[in-house]
Design a protein around this motif. Sequence first.
Motif, PDB file in Angstrom:
ATOM      1  N   ASP A  82      13.251  10.525  40.951  1.00 11.03           N
ATOM      2  CA  ASP A  82      12.428  11.017  39.840  1.00 11.03           C
ATOM      3  C   ASP A  82      12.661  10.219  38.556  1.00 11.03           C
ATOM      4  O   ASP A  82      11.780  10.147  37.685  1.00 11.03           O
ATOM      5  CB  ASP A  82      12.726  12.498  39.569  1.00 11.03           C
ATOM      6  N   LEU A  83      13.842   9.596  38.438  1.00 12.63           N
ATOM      7  CA  LEU A  83      14.149   8.831  37.228  1.00 12.63           C
ATOM      8  C   LEU A  83      13.330   7.545  37.124  1.00 12.63           C
ATOM      9  O   LEU A  83      13.277   6.938  36.056  1.00 12.63           O
ATOM     10  CB  LEU A  83      15.645   8.495  37.186  1.00 12.63           C
ATOM     11  N   ARG A  84      12.680   7.154  38.181  1.00 10.40           N
ATOM     12  CA  ARG A  84      11.822   5.965  38.120  1.00 10.40           C
ATOM     13  C   ARG A  84      10.533   6.234  37.348  1.00 10.40           C
ATOM     14  O   ARG A  84       9.838   5.298  36.963  1.00 10.40           O
ATOM     15  CB  ARG A  84      11.451   5.494  39.528  1.00 10.40           C
ATOM     16  N   TYR A  85      10.228   7.502  37.125  1.00 11.04           N
ATOM     17  CA  TYR A  85       8.921   7.845  36.562  1.00 11.04           C
ATOM     18  C   TYR A  85       8.998   8.664  35.277  1.00 11.04           C
ATOM     19  O   TYR A  85       7.987   9.132  34.784  1.00 11.04           O
ATOM     20  CB  TYR A  85       8.108   8.609  37.620  1.00 11.04           C
ATOM     21  N   VAL A  86      10.211   8.818  34.731  1.00  7.99           N
ATOM     22  CA  VAL A  86      10.346   9.555  33.473  1.00  7.99           C
ATOM     23  C   VAL A  86      10.269   8.572  32.305  1.00  7.99           C
ATOM     24  O   VAL A  86      10.103   7.361  32.487  1.00  7.99           O
ATOM     25  CB  VAL A  86      11.679  10.334  33.423  1.00  7.99           C
TER      26      VAL A  86
END
Length: 273
Positions: A82-86
């Motif tokens: 999920d950290l790839r898209y925050v």
Amino acid sequence: MDNELNDYEAEQVEKIKKWKNSKPGVVSNAMSKAAAPVASVINAVIPEAAIRGALEGANELGRLLADTKGIVRKSQLNSIEDLRYVDLKICDKLANEVQGWAVGIAAAEGGATGIYGAFGTVVDIPTVTTIAMRTIHKIGLCYGFECKTEEDKQFALGILSISGSNSVKEKNLALAKLKSIHTTIAKETWKKISEKAANNRLSDEATIIMIKKVAKKLGINLTKRKALQILPLVSAVVGSSSNAWFMKEVSNAAKRAFQERWLIENGKIIDVT
């Protein structure tokens, strides 16, 4: 996510560019020049084979110690991916926390082993190498990248290679290699890469070759930077300061490399030149 760079992301692109074009390790280089007359003593104590052995274990141990659950918990998200898209600011904040911890622990470790001079260096170099690999893997997690393949291991080693550079030429060669590895990763889906890593030995052999190359350079460069540790009156100070500067270089390299990878994989940029 919007593919246009926002102001913050554009600012980071400029910082990545500045990092790529900067001369490596000004303080560390100064220390290595001052220590040149006694560097051969450390070379005799810690041969390249010992560095290579430390690297082989450190890359895997660093990955295992990276604390994936801790990063997920701090990010308040459901998974590392999920950290790839925050917002990139969230990733950078997490990475800065990892950097602060790594520099502090490396300095403390260097100071403690530095008390014992050349004998302490035998423990210090493998230990600081493991801390460096843990830092690289953990900063990768901050940007949503978990080490799952041989290509990922090579990417982490590439970052360490950049951090250990003592000249612009060495750094440029390491940057070119890092770009090549990322291009390989980007050309295939994660599933295909995983299948390739499981079903043939080519990527594993490439990692072994990478380890040998990085170990040779890292052994020489860390030895030069730490050679003054054999002098009793300054050994603890040199051990602490050289480790702190090395870890700062490692964490900065990891942050900029993973920032660029994050921006590329989000379609924000092609690369930073």
